[in-house]
Design a protein around this motif. Structure first.
Motif, PDB file in Angstrom:
ATOM      1  N   ILE A  34       0.837  -1.200   0.000  1.00  0.00           N
ATOM      2  CA  ILE A  34       0.000   0.000   0.000  1.00  0.00           C
ATOM      3  C   ILE A  34       0.872   1.250   0.000  1.00  0.00           C
ATOM      4  N   LEU A  35       1.933   1.247   0.821  1.00  0.00           N
ATOM      5  CA  LEU A  35       2.821   2.395   0.878  1.00  0.00           C
ATOM      6  C   LEU A  35       3.551   2.579  -0.445  1.00  0.00           C
ATOM      7  N   GLY A  36       3.935   1.483  -1.093  1.00  0.00           N
ATOM      8  CA  GLY A  36       4.581   1.565  -2.393  1.00  0.00           C
ATOM      9  C   GLY A  36       3.666   2.155  -3.456  1.00  0.00           C
ATOM     10  N   LEU A  37       2.412   1.686  -3.506  1.00  0.00           N
ATOM     11  CA  LEU A  37       1.442   2.225  -4.462  1.00  0.00           C
ATOM     12  C   LEU A  37       1.147   3.689  -4.174  1.00  0.00           C
ATOM     13  N   PHE A  38       1.010   4.027  -2.882  1.00  0.00           N
ATOM     14  CA  PHE A  38       0.757   5.416  -2.509  1.00  0.00           C
ATOM     15  C   PHE A  38       1.920   6.312  -2.934  1.00  0.00           C
ATOM     16  N   SER A  39       3.151   5.833  -2.773  1.00  0.00           N
ATOM     17  CA  SER A  39       4.328   6.622  -3.164  1.00  0.00           C
ATOM     18  C   SER A  39       4.330   6.880  -4.665  1.00  0.00           C
ATOM     19  N   ALA A  40       4.028   5.838  -5.459  1.00  0.00           N
ATOM     20  CA  ALA A  40       3.978   5.997  -6.912  1.00  0.00           C
ATOM     21  C   ALA A  40       2.872   6.970  -7.306  1.00  0.00           C
ATOM     22  N   PHE A  41       1.705   6.839  -6.678  1.00  0.00           N
ATOM     23  CA  PHE A  41       0.581   7.727  -6.973  1.00  0.00           C
ATOM     24  C   PHE A  41       0.903   9.165  -6.547  1.00  0.00           C
ATOM     25  N   PHE A  42       1.570   9.320  -5.408  1.00  0.00           N
ATOM     26  CA  PHE A  42       1.905  10.644  -4.888  1.00  0.00           C
ATOM     27  C   PHE A  42       2.862  11.364  -5.832  1.00  0.00           C
ATOM     28  N   ILE A  43       3.904  10.671  -6.298  1.00  0.00           N
ATOM     29  CA  ILE A  43       4.881  11.286  -7.211  1.00  0.00           C
ATOM     30  C   ILE A  43       4.205  11.707  -8.511  1.00  0.00           C
ATOM     31  N   ALA A  44       3.380  10.813  -9.079  1.00  0.00           N
ATOM     32  CA  ALA A  44       2.672  11.134 -10.325  1.00  0.00           C
ATOM     33  C   ALA A  44       1.682  12.278 -10.104  1.00  0.00           C
ATOM     34  N   GLY A  45       1.008  12.297  -8.953  1.00  0.00           N
ATOM     35  CA  GLY A  45       0.039  13.350  -8.649  1.00  0.00           C
ATOM     36  C   GLY A  45       0.692  14.711  -8.519  1.00  0.00           C
ATOM     37  N   ILE A  46       1.874  14.778  -7.902  1.00  0.00           N
ATOM     38  CA  ILE A  46       2.602  16.047  -7.763  1.00  0.00           C
ATOM     39  C   ILE A  46       2.937  16.606  -9.137  1.00  0.00           C
ATOM     40  N   LEU A  47       3.428  15.750 -10.035  1.00  0.00           N
ATOM     41  CA  LEU A  47       3.753  16.198 -11.396  1.00  0.00           C
ATOM     42  C   LEU A  47       2.507  16.695 -12.112  1.00  0.00           C
ATOM     43  N   TYR A  48       1.382  15.987 -11.946  1.00  0.00           N
ATOM     44  CA  TYR A  48       0.126  16.385 -12.594  1.00  0.00           C
ATOM     45  C   TYR A  48      -0.305  17.776 -12.122  1.00  0.00           C
ATOM     46  N   ILE A  49      -0.227  18.037 -10.807  1.00  0.00           N
ATOM     47  CA  ILE A  49      -0.646  19.325 -10.248  1.00  0.00           C
ATOM     48  C   ILE A  49       0.262  20.448 -10.739  1.00  0.00           C
ATOM     49  N   LEU A  50       1.585  20.193 -10.785  1.00  0.00           N
ATOM     50  CA  LEU A  50       2.522  21.220 -11.252  1.00  0.00           C
ATOM     51  C   LEU A  50       2.262  21.577 -12.715  1.00  0.00           C
ATOM     52  N   LEU A  51       2.008  20.567 -13.539  1.00  0.00           N
ATOM     53  CA  LEU A  51       1.703  20.828 -14.952  1.00  0.00           C
ATOM     54  C   LEU A  51       0.400  21.606 -15.097  1.00  0.00           C
ATOM     55  N   ARG A  52      -0.586  21.284 -14.274  1.00  0.00           N
ATOM     56  CA  ARG A  52      -1.869  21.972 -14.359  1.00  0.00           C
ATOM     57  C   ARG A  52      -1.736  23.453 -14.005  1.00  0.00           C
ATOM     58  N   ILE A  53      -0.965  23.743 -12.948  1.00  0.00           N
ATOM     59  CA  ILE A  53      -0.757  25.149 -12.553  1.00  0.00           C
ATOM     60  C   ILE A  53      -0.044  25.914 -13.660  1.00  0.00           C
ATOM     61  N   LYS A  54       0.994  25.300 -14.236  1.00  0.00           N
ATOM     62  CA  LYS A  54       1.761  25.965 -15.296  1.00  0.00           C
ATOM     63  C   LYS A  54       0.914  26.192 -16.540  1.00  0.00           C
ATOM     64  N   GLN A  55       0.110  25.206 -16.917  1.00  0.00           N
ATOM     65  CA  GLN A  55      -0.695  25.325 -18.133  1.00  0.00           C
ATOM     66  C   GLN A  55      -1.879  26.256 -17.932  1.00  0.00           C
ATOM     67  N   ARG A  56      -2.398  26.336 -16.714  1.00  0.00           N
ATOM     68  CA  ARG A  56      -3.515  27.236 -16.440  1.00  0.00           C
ATOM     69  C   ARG A  56      -3.080  28.684 -16.617  1.00  0.00           C
ATOM     70  N   LYS A  57      -1.841  28.996 -16.239  1.00  0.00           N
ATOM     71  CA  LYS A  57      -1.328  30.363 -16.422  1.00  0.00           C
ATOM     72  C   LYS A  57      -1.235  30.722 -17.903  1.00  0.00           C
ATOM     73  N   LYS A  58      -0.871  29.745 -18.724  1.00  0.00           N
ATOM     74  CA  LYS A  58      -0.745  30.001 -20.167  1.00  0.00           C
ATOM     75  C   LYS A  58      -2.092  30.243 -20.836  1.00  0.00           C
ATOM     76  N   THR A  59      -3.102  29.526 -20.402  1.00  0.00           N
ATOM     77  CA  THR A  59      -4.405  29.582 -21.076  1.00  0.00           C
ATOM     78  C   THR A  59      -5.382  30.546 -20.410  1.00  0.00           C
ATOM     79  N   LYS A  60      -4.943  31.210 -19.349  1.00  0.00           N
ATOM     80  CA  LYS A  60      -5.855  32.103 -18.629  1.00  0.00           C
ATOM     81  C   LYS A  60      -6.200  33.315 -19.498  1.00  0.00           C
ATOM     82  N   SER A  61      -7.474  33.627 -19.667  1.00  0.00           N
ATOM     83  CA  SER A  61      -7.934  34.774 -20.463  1.00  0.00           C
ATOM     84  C   SER A  61      -9.157  35.390 -19.796  1.00  0.00           C
ATOM     85  N   GLU A  62      -9.333  36.693 -20.114  1.00  0.00           N
ATOM     86  CA  GLU A  62     -10.477  37.395 -19.527  1.00  0.00           C
ATOM     87  C   GLU A  62     -11.778  36.919 -20.167  1.00  0.00           C
TER      88      GLU A  62
END
Length: 532
Positions: free
Chosen positions: A155-183
């Motif tokens: 369980i800890l191994g699966l959680f670690s893999a999911f956590f690492i992938a989730g962090i990357l997903y969130i960072l990409l989302r924040i970066k891409q949201r700034k690019k596509t943000k429009s009034e």
């Protein structure tokens, strides 16, 4: 390597707090050649595995005998006990050094103890000296023993893999949201009605009608694309009629005349300074809103609105593209992290874990594990098993029996179980195979086995060890369910003793025969010679 260190840090919480090794000796002063017993004890969780060192010497003391570990369950914990018989043939003070005990993958040290060896006069002409002989010897290589994967580690191994992938997903989302943000875009129609809502009838008629005309001019400037805000009433009406004609859309002259009438009234208010009552102001505001509604229903889409619509479509496509990138990155990162987890634990351990979860711990599960070779009883019988057999308490009832020892691994109702028994007779007794078989049947019935059916045949393994076999089927009740089981018992007997190995297994286990063959082909009698 960095990933492996991260996992080592994470899994330190699963292993738990450090255990201690209790260290005692039977006495701290012995005579030359006398033996002293060193005992190591530790308590661990039920699923943890303990490996004690198997040594020929401890410090400057010779190991006469290394006893097999004893396992005692106490609630949710298991107490492991390891004993060594030590001796020394030179007088002096000796130190028993700290020994490394392996608990799962963690090394824990025992305490060091000093003992004294004193001179003694020994008259070998009056009494012969013999080595102390025990009824059980164990030889095990802990380095080859695989650590069994636990639920918490997986369980800890699966959680670690999911956590690492989730962090990357969130960072990409924040970066891409700034690019596509429009009034947010507001259409000319909506802008007009938002402006109408802010215009209220008041005593200042000039300001009121100026606001109404500005709203109408702004609407047509955006929709019909002509300069309207700086135009006079005459210029505005002219441009409006021309734009309607150029755009070729259907609009009545009445609607245009209403606009012209409203703008003329606004000019009179501004220049002639006439006063318009509040009810009339409200009526003109409603008329203005109705005129915008009429034109909105018939006007074609403006270039601005068309461009905005295209931009919106492009933005949605870009967002979908970024979403696909994020999802792909998440999946790839998760798989890479998951592969790292599998690499950390070992492919064999992971496959064994899932095999045990899907099929239970059957023959296939244990055949994939590292086995150990052990020696049991007196006379000594060597056998290879998945795990160490644990000594059972046996009471001597037959006066003809000199020594009896019994060891087992798992319960008979489990998918697989092994029981080993060695019996030494006081005197030579003629072998009665029928009586031996009857005793085996009685023992099976004491284990709550029912509907027993048997077949007897001769036994001979790859090491030329021969004997007899009693095998068959039986039923046993476990957890209010009737289980179909099989048993396979090997008897090696002569006039001086009997050695018996029984294997029970689930009747549906297809690889049970391979398991039985591995155990029975490893059987070997070990001669124990005494110094005369």
């Amino acid at each position: 390597m960095r990933i492996k260190f991260i996992f080592l840090f994470l899994f330190s919480f699963v292993v738990g707090f450090s255990q201690t090794i209790g260290t005692t000796v039977s006495k701290k002063e012995i005579k030359i050649g006398e033996q002293i017993q060193l005992t190591l004890k530790t308590k661990v969780n039920e699923k943890e595995v303990v490996f004690f060192p198997d040594l020929d010497s401890i410090g400057k003391l010779e190991v006469v005998q290394s006893f097999p570990p004893e396992k005692n369950k106490k609630g949710n914990q298991t107490e492991w006990i390891k004993k060594y018989n030590l001796t020394q043939f030179d007088a002096g003070t000796y130190k028993i050094p700290a020994l490394e005990v392996l608990i799962n993958t963690k090394k824990t040290k025992s305490e060091s103890i000093e003992i004294s060896v004193i001179d003694v006069e020994v008259d070998t002409t009056k009494q012969k000296m013999y080595d102390i002989k025990e009824d059980e010897i164990l030889s095990i290589n802990p380095e080859k023993k695989q650590q069994e994967l636990s639920d918490s580690q997986l369980i800890l191994g699966l959680f670690s893999a999911f956590f690492i992938a989730g962090i990357l997903y969130i960072l990409l989302r924040i970066k891409q949201r700034k690019k596509t943000k429009s009034e947010a875009y507001i259409s000319p129609y909506n802008k007009a009605f938002l402006a109408f809502s802010e215009v209220n009838a008041n005593a200042n008629s000039k300001e009121y009608y100026s606001n109404l005309t500005q709203i109408i001019k702004s609407y047509f400037e955006k929709t019909l694309e002509f300069s309207a805000l700086e135009s006079t009433t005459e210029q505005f009406i002219f441009k409006l009629k021309k734009a309607v004609q150029n755009k070729k859309f259907q609009i009545s002259e009445t609607s245009i005349s209403q606009i012209e009438t409203l703008f003329t009234k606004a000019d009179l208010v501004k220049f002639a300074k006439i006063i318009i009552s509040l009810p009339e102001q409200n009526a003109d505001k409603i008329a203005s809103e109705n005129l915008i509604n009429v034109f909105h229903k018939t006007l074609p889409v403006s270039a601005e609105e068309h461009q905005v619509a295209l931009a919106k479509i492009a933005e949605i496509e870009q967002q979908n593209k970024y979403k696909n990138i994020r999802q792909t990155a998440f999946i790839v990162t998760f798989l890479v992290a998951l592969i790292s987890v599998v690499f950390f634990f070992g492919w064999q351990n992971v496959t064994n874990y899932f095999s045990a979860k899907i099929n239970g711990k059957d023959a296939d599960y244990y055949l994939k594990k590292e086995w150990i070779v052990s020696e049991y009883g007196l006379p000594i019988l060597q056998v290879e098993t998945p795990e160490v057999l644990v000594r059972d308490l046996v009471t001597l009832k037959n006066p003809n029996i000199k020594n009896i020892a019994q060891f087992s691994w798992q319960n008979p109702e489990d998918k697989l179980a092994i029981s080993l028994q060695t019996i030494a007779y006081k005197d030579s007794i003629k072998t009665d195979l029928k009586a031996i078989f009857n005793d085996e049947m009685s023992e099976m019935m004491q284990l709550q086995a029912t509907k027993i059916q048997t077949t007897a045949k001769k036994f001979k393994n790859v090491k030329d060890l021969s004997g007899d076999i009693l095998e068959g089927t039986f039923e046993i009740n476990s957890a209010n369910q009737t289980k179909q089981m099989r048993f396979f018992t090997v008897f090696i007997s002569d006039n001086f003793g009997l050695q018996k190995v029984r294997i029970t297994h689930d009747a549906k286990d297809k690889l049970a025969k391979d398991f039985i063959d591995r155990v029975t082909n490893s059987l070997e009698q070990v001669n124990q010679e005494e110094d005369e």
